[in-house]
Design a protein around this motif. Structure first.
Motif, PDB file in Angstrom:
ATOM      1  N   THR A 183       0.753  -1.127  -0.039  1.00  0.00           N
ATOM      2  CA  THR A 183      -0.075  -0.097   0.060  1.00  0.00           C
ATOM      3  C   THR A 183       0.652   1.149   0.010  1.00  0.00           C
ATOM      4  OG1 THR A 183      -1.804   0.929   1.051  1.00  0.00           O
ATOM      5  CG2 THR A 183      -0.380   0.194   2.492  1.00  0.00           C
TER       6      THR A 183
ATOM      7  N   ILE B  15      -7.149  -4.716  -0.188  1.00  0.00           N
ATOM      8  CA  ILE B  15      -7.613  -5.396   1.093  1.00  0.00           C
ATOM      9  C   ILE B  15      -9.153  -5.593   1.140  1.00  0.00           C
ATOM     10  CG2 ILE B  15      -7.888  -3.152   2.513  1.00  0.00           C
ATOM     11  CD1 ILE B  15      -6.298  -6.300   3.826  1.00  0.00           C
ATOM     12  N   THR B  16      -9.893  -4.853   0.496  1.00  0.00           N
ATOM     13  CA  THR B  16     -11.398  -5.258   0.521  1.00  0.00           C
ATOM     14  C   THR B  16     -11.291  -6.593  -0.340  1.00  0.00           C
ATOM     15  OG1 THR B  16     -11.310  -2.950  -0.604  1.00  0.00           O
ATOM     16  CG2 THR B  16     -13.336  -3.640   0.473  1.00  0.00           C
TER      17      THR B  16
ATOM     18  N   GLY C  20     -13.953   2.756   1.130  1.00  0.00           N
ATOM     19  CA  GLY C  20     -12.686   3.082   0.334  1.00  0.00           C
ATOM     20  C   GLY C  20     -12.313   4.609   0.356  1.00  0.00           C
TER      21      GLY C  20
ATOM     22  N   PRO D  32     -14.203   8.737   0.955  1.00  0.00           N
ATOM     23  CA  PRO D  32     -15.726   9.334   1.261  1.00  0.00           C
ATOM     24  C   PRO D  32     -16.782   9.368   0.363  1.00  0.00           C
ATOM     25  CG  PRO D  32     -13.655  10.806   1.788  1.00  0.00           C
ATOM     26  CD  PRO D  32     -13.233   9.867   0.781  1.00  0.00           C
TER      27      PRO D  32
ATOM     28  N   THR E 168     -18.612   1.606   5.322  1.00  0.00           N
ATOM     29  CA  THR E 168     -17.624   1.478   6.241  1.00  0.00           C
ATOM     30  C   THR E 168     -16.255   2.115   6.029  1.00  0.00           C
ATOM     31  OG1 THR E 168     -17.009  -0.600   4.772  1.00  0.00           O
ATOM     32  CG2 THR E 168     -18.939  -0.910   6.389  1.00  0.00           C
TER      33      THR E 168
ATOM     34  N   THR F 166      -6.018  -0.677   4.699  1.00  0.00           N
ATOM     35  CA  THR F 166      -5.164  -2.157   4.348  1.00  0.00           C
ATOM     36  C   THR F 166      -4.503  -2.448   5.708  1.00  0.00           C
ATOM     37  OG1 THR F 166      -4.483  -0.979   2.194  1.00  0.00           O
ATOM     38  CG2 THR F 166      -3.123  -2.999   2.882  1.00  0.00           C
ATOM     39  N   GLU F 167      -4.306  -1.479   6.544  1.00  0.00           N
ATOM     40  CA  GLU F 167      -3.503  -1.840   7.708  1.00  0.00           C
ATOM     41  C   GLU F 167      -4.677  -2.307   8.920  1.00  0.00           C
ATOM     42  OE1 GLU F 167      -3.318   1.067   6.104  1.00  0.00           O
ATOM     43  OE2 GLU F 167      -1.454   1.668   5.821  1.00  0.00           O
TER      44      GLU F 167
ATOM     45  N   THR G  31      -4.326   6.487  12.344  1.00  0.00           N
ATOM     46  CA  THR G  31      -4.702   6.179  10.880  1.00  0.00           C
ATOM     47  C   THR G  31      -4.251   7.025   9.667  1.00  0.00           C
ATOM     48  OG1 THR G  31      -6.576   7.607  10.982  1.00  0.00           O
ATOM     49  CG2 THR G  31      -6.991   5.434  12.150  1.00  0.00           C
TER      50      THR G  31
ATOM     51  N   ASP H 210      -5.969   9.555   8.729  1.00  0.00           N
ATOM     52  CA  ASP H 210      -7.045  10.321   8.258  1.00  0.00           C
ATOM     53  C   ASP H 210      -7.535  11.258   9.357  1.00  0.00           C
ATOM     54  OD1 ASP H 210      -7.254   8.206   6.601  1.00  0.00           O
ATOM     55  OD2 ASP H 210      -9.429   8.364   6.449  1.00  0.00           O
TER      56      ASP H 210
ATOM     57  N   ILE I  13     -15.617  11.013   8.177  1.00  0.00           N
ATOM     58  CA  ILE I  13     -14.273  11.251   7.828  1.00  0.00           C
ATOM     59  C   ILE I  13     -14.047  12.583   6.921  1.00  0.00           C
ATOM     60  CG2 ILE I  13     -12.565  10.012   6.312  1.00  0.00           C
ATOM     61  CD1 ILE I  13     -13.306   8.490   8.805  1.00  0.00           C
TER      62      ILE I  13
ATOM     63  N   ARG J 161      -7.532  12.193   4.398  1.00  0.00           N
ATOM     64  CA  ARG J 161      -6.191  12.067   4.639  1.00  0.00           C
ATOM     65  C   ARG J 161      -5.400  13.413   5.140  1.00  0.00           C
ATOM     66  NH1 ARG J 161      -4.305   6.360   5.052  1.00  0.00           N
ATOM     67  NH2 ARG J 161      -2.517   7.487   5.190  1.00  0.00           N
TER      68      ARG J 161
ATOM     69  N   ASN K 121      -6.495   9.661  -3.035  1.00  0.00           N
ATOM     70  CA  ASN K 121      -7.283   8.471  -3.018  1.00  0.00           C
ATOM     71  C   ASN K 121      -8.100   8.683  -4.608  1.00  0.00           C
ATOM     72  OD1 ASN K 121      -9.310   6.497  -2.937  1.00  0.00           O
ATOM     73  ND2 ASN K 121      -9.306   6.639  -1.047  1.00  0.00           N
TER      74      ASN K 121
ATOM     75  N   ARG L 295      -5.205   3.959  -3.551  1.00  0.00           N
ATOM     76  CA  ARG L 295      -4.467   4.737  -2.674  1.00  0.00           C
ATOM     77  C   ARG L 295      -3.008   5.006  -3.420  1.00  0.00           C
ATOM     78  NH1 ARG L 295      -3.930   2.529   3.263  1.00  0.00           N
ATOM     79  NH2 ARG L 295      -1.770   3.697   3.851  1.00  0.00           N
TER      80      ARG L 295
HETATM   81  C1  WT7 Z   1      -7.890   4.949   3.197  1.00  0.00           C
HETATM   82  C2  WT7 Z   1      -7.456   3.379   3.216  1.00  0.00           C
HETATM   83  C3  WT7 Z   1     -12.122   0.292   2.926  1.00  0.00           C
HETATM   84  C4  WT7 Z   1     -10.662  -0.518   2.530  1.00  0.00           C
HETATM   85  C5  WT7 Z   1     -10.152  -0.208   1.296  1.00  0.00           C
HETATM   86  C6  WT7 Z   1      -9.185   0.992   1.070  1.00  0.00           C
HETATM   87  C7  WT7 Z   1     -10.121   6.064   2.902  1.00  0.00           C
HETATM   88  C8  WT7 Z   1     -11.575   3.976   3.386  1.00  0.00           C
HETATM   89  C9  WT7 Z   1     -13.357   4.965   3.852  1.00  0.00           C
HETATM   90  C10 WT7 Z   1     -14.816   5.521   4.030  1.00  0.00           C
HETATM   91  C11 WT7 Z   1     -13.838   7.622   3.762  1.00  0.00           C
HETATM   92  C12 WT7 Z   1     -12.536   6.008   3.657  1.00  0.00           C
HETATM   93  C13 WT7 Z   1      -9.240   6.685   4.077  1.00  0.00           C
HETATM   94  C14 WT7 Z   1      -8.292   5.496   4.578  1.00  0.00           C
HETATM   95  N1  WT7 Z   1     -11.174   5.375   3.153  1.00  0.00           N
HETATM   96  N2  WT7 Z   1     -12.868   3.915   3.720  1.00  0.00           N
HETATM   97  N3  WT7 Z   1     -15.734   4.900   4.198  1.00  0.00           N
HETATM   98  N4  WT7 Z   1     -14.819   7.016   3.973  1.00  0.00           N
HETATM   99  N5  WT7 Z   1     -12.639   7.468   3.761  1.00  0.00           N
HETATM  100  O1  WT7 Z   1      -8.017   0.640   1.952  1.00  0.00           O
HETATM  101  O2  WT7 Z   1      -6.215   1.399   0.193  1.00  0.00           O
HETATM  102  O3  WT7 Z   1      -5.666   1.114   2.409  1.00  0.00           O
HETATM  103  O4  WT7 Z   1      -7.153   2.930   1.834  1.00  0.00           O
HETATM  104  O5  WT7 Z   1      -8.897   5.093   2.286  1.00  0.00           O
HETATM  105  O6  WT7 Z   1      -8.511   7.611   3.671  1.00  0.00           O
HETATM  106  O7  WT7 Z   1      -7.150   5.679   5.376  1.00  0.00           O
HETATM  107  P1  WT7 Z   1      -6.594   1.451   1.623  1.00  0.00           P
END
Ligand code: WT7
Length: 648
Positions: free
Chosen positions: A264, A310-311, A387, A389, A412, A416-417, A498, A500, A512, A515, A521, A526
């Motif tokens: 990531t 990760i999803t 993933g 907002p 949700t 990844t972490e 995180t 965020d 949220i 970042r 994003n 990411r």
């Molecule tokens: C970053 C993580 C959902 C897992 C897949 C992405 C952003 C993730 C949301 C949400 C607003 C979100 C954050 C986070 N993010 N879900 N529901 N609302 N922002 O995993 O590639 O590791 O990215 O995605 O900024 O830190 P990732």
């Protein structure tokens, strides 16, 4: 935050809620009172060879060590397959919709068992052993799921690589991970565009050369196209694998032994692989997906995420299968060959739970309601997003037009972490607020801090942190534990940061804000702006560059690059050339929206690039440039405006 829409849980009378609000509250309280007791109880969701008696051990202080269920042993493929063979061996585990072939293939739990065992035998025959890393670079085909589970069965650590990474990007990851084998495809279709998987892999292996330990490459033939095969290294997947035995005794893993690692982006240049441990990850996948996407017999969950994210691990493979559900994958696009393709697939496969990214919702919304309304969509009972907002507007459109106001929408938040959902509603139990990812699941101690890391109480805005470990937490960054500590635990000692920012309202709902670091994003992908800057910085024709994210109506964010070229090396490198370079060095998904060649960049007196200003100018936000007094040279502002907007 006074104009929030609140949709009460009672609006979904047909949704079978898994508990009452009082039970949810009791669960939260128990988790707070006795975290180890709570998580050991949740650990019973999965199948263990020997059940753990220890919960968490470790600390977020100093060198950070994280361990869960240390005395438990298990095999993740057993959790996902074998434990279901007696009860639901003939139930469909995996539906794979193959657009290129125009058909869908269904594998029962028994079929999956057979395929996973054959591949586990084949990999073992090739010399792959417990602890070895295996890179998987495949489109969304059933072999991707089979490959992950086969690695799990032999205790090999899978590293799934995105098909959109460039050959350079793949090479870097093959070397860093020390992969010994690769599973890829000859090619894939993305809409009407061919994606040359094998060619990129060959190129990556050539670039990696002696630095890569890859001895074998399995090639899934996804089309009739022939590709060059290197005798002794390359094998046709099915010709080779299908000859092996249909049984393979799973390797018993200690809970803390790694299941997979996944690359990531962060705020520093090099992509990093976070490492997930078998026991904690499996408990977390089963728990989070069980709380939010609880399936009933007959449910089909279609999470549209690519398996390389990760999803794609937790919501496509490990979560649904650990819980004995039916998961669907597809290599389709929402608007190809015509808008509404995904709705056709929902009707055809009777999908009951759709889980996608806000960018896809915005793309569907842009096609208009009529496209949606041509389809029945009456099988749907739950809609999800994650993933990035989602705006209240897009949320409400998804809820009203796709879900016909019948289906709860679960937004949700995770990473990844975190390996699985951290913030998200229990559908039918909690009221929903469009645009908010609701609140932490029971057992997660989420906090908001001020910039100094001081924990805020009540309604607050600041940095989103987690105060206590959870079983799915990444254990380290592969080969660089110091970077792990620095990235996640330096902002506020004792807390996981995180990256965020978030607001918490009076009702305890989280919103949220995006970042707080230099990570952007793009359509759910990411990308670290430093990753782009470092990659371009290696080109001798570029003196310096700065990459920033700007808002984009469909992708959420887009990349804009400002570059200073070497005066003596005006070798014909132009904006388009820089764009191509980003695609070549990182991948197609990173293609910049705009590139500007500039004589200089805005800097503070100490020489730090002022990205905030670049972001504003690139977004067209030129009236509100904020406090410019820190700039070392004010004349830079009209120059940048002129470059970007053609005005003085
Ligand atoms: C970053 C993580 C959902 C897992 C897949 C992405 C952003 C993730 C949301 C949400 C607003 C979100 C954050 C986070 N993010 N879900 N529901 N609302 N922002 O995993 O590639 O590791 O990215 O995605 O900024 O830190 P990732």
């Amino acid at each position: 935050m006074t104009d929030q829409t609140v949709i009460p849980a009672r609006n979904y009378p047909h949704y079978p809620a898994i508990m009452t609000p009082e039970q949810l509250q009791a669960m939260r309280e128990y988790a707070r009172r006795d975290p180890d007791g709570f998580w050991l109880q949740q650990a019973a969701r999965i199948h263990w060879c020997s059940r753990p008696s220890i919960g968490f051990s470790g600390s977020f202080e100093k060198d950070v060590s994280i361990s869960w269920f240390a005395d438990g042993t298990l095999n993740a493929s057993v959790c996902c397959i074998d434990r279901h063979l007696t009860d639901r061996g003939d139930q469909v585990a995996l539906i794979s919709q193959r657009e290129a072939q125009g058909r869908s293939e269904s594998l029962t739990y028994k079929d999956l068992h057979e395929r996973v065992c054959r591949l586990a035998n084949a990999l073992t025959h090739l010399g792959v052993e417990k602890g070895h890393r295996v890179a998987i670079c495949l489109p969304m085909v059933s072999e991707a799921v089979v490959s992950m589970l086969a690695c799990a069965r032999i205790g090999a650590v899978h590293v799934v690589l995105f098909g959109g990474f460039s050959a350079e990007g793949i090479a870097e990851r093959l070397v860093d991970s020390g992969a010994v084998a690769v599973i890829t495809a000859n090619m894939a279709w993305r809409g009407n565009k061919p994606v040359p998987y094998k060619q990129s892999m060959d190129e990556a292996l050539r670039i990696a050369g002696g630095n890569s330990g890859v001895h074998s490459v399995l090639v899934v033939r996804t089309s009739e196209e022939a590709v060059p095969m290197l005798p002794g290294r390359d094998y046709d997947f099915h010709d080779f694998v299908d000859n092996f035995e249909v049984d393979f005794v799973p390797v018993v893993m200690r809970a803390e032994e790694p299941l997979f690692m996944l690359y990531t982006s962060g705020s520093t240049g090099k992509p990093k692989a976070v490492v997930h441990a078998t026991g904690g990850y499996m408990v977390w996948a089963a728990y989070t997906m069980g709380m939010v996407y609880t399936h009933q017999p007959g449910d089909v969950l279609w999470c549209t995420a690519d398996v390389a994210w990760i999803t794609g691990h937790t919501s496509v493979v490990y979560g649904p299968l650990a819980n004995g559900g039916t998961t669907m994958i597809s290599d389709s696009l929402p608007t190809y060959p015509q808008p509404g393709r995904w709705f056709e697939l929902i009707d055809a496969n009777k999908v009951t739970m759709l889980f996608t990214a806000p960018t896809a919702v915005r793309a569907m919304m842009a096609e208009g309601d009529a496209v949606v309304n041509r389809h029945k969509l009456d099988s749907l009972r739950l809609l999800g997003v994650a993933g990035e907002p989602i705006s209240p507007d897009a949320w409400l459109w998804y809820h009203d037009v796709v879900g016909k106001k019948r289906c709860p929408v679960v937004d949700t938040w995770w990473q990844t972490e975190t390996a699985g959902i951290v913030l998200g509603p229990i559908p039918g139990v909690q009221s929903l607020k469009p645009g908010s990812a609701t609140m932490p699941l029971p057992g997660v101690e989420m906090v908001i801090t001020d910039p100094q890391g001081k924990v805020e109480q009540g309604a607050a805005e600041g940095a989103l942190c987690i105060a206590r470990s959870w079983p799915g937490q990444a254990r380290t960054i592969w080969g660089d534990h110091a970077r792990f500590c620095q990235t996640y635990f330096a902002m506020a000692p004792g807390l996981y940061f995180t990256g965020d920012g978030a607001k918490r309202d009076e009702d305890g709902y989280y919103w949220i804000t995006g970042r707080m670091d230099d990570v952007i994003n793009i359509a759910g992908h990411r990308l670290g702006t430093a990753e782009v800057e470092d990659a371009l910085g290696e080109d001798h024709r570029i003196v310096e560059c700065a990459a920033v994210g700007v808002d984009h109506p469909v992708k959420g964010q887009a990349l804009v690059v400002f570059a200073i070229l070497r005066k003596d090396a005006a070798t014909g490198l132009d904006e388009a050339g820089i764009s191509r370079l980003v695609v070549k060095l990182i991948g197609r998904y990173a293609a910049p929206e705009a590139v500007y060649l500039v004589p200089d960049l805005p800097r503070t007196r100490s020489g730090k690039i002022v990205r905030r200003l670049l972001r504003k100018i690139a977004s067209g936000d030129t009236n509100e440039l904020g406090d410019l007094s820190a700039l070392s040279d004010q004349s830079i502002v009209p120059m940048l405006r002129e470059r970007v907007w053609g005005q003085m």
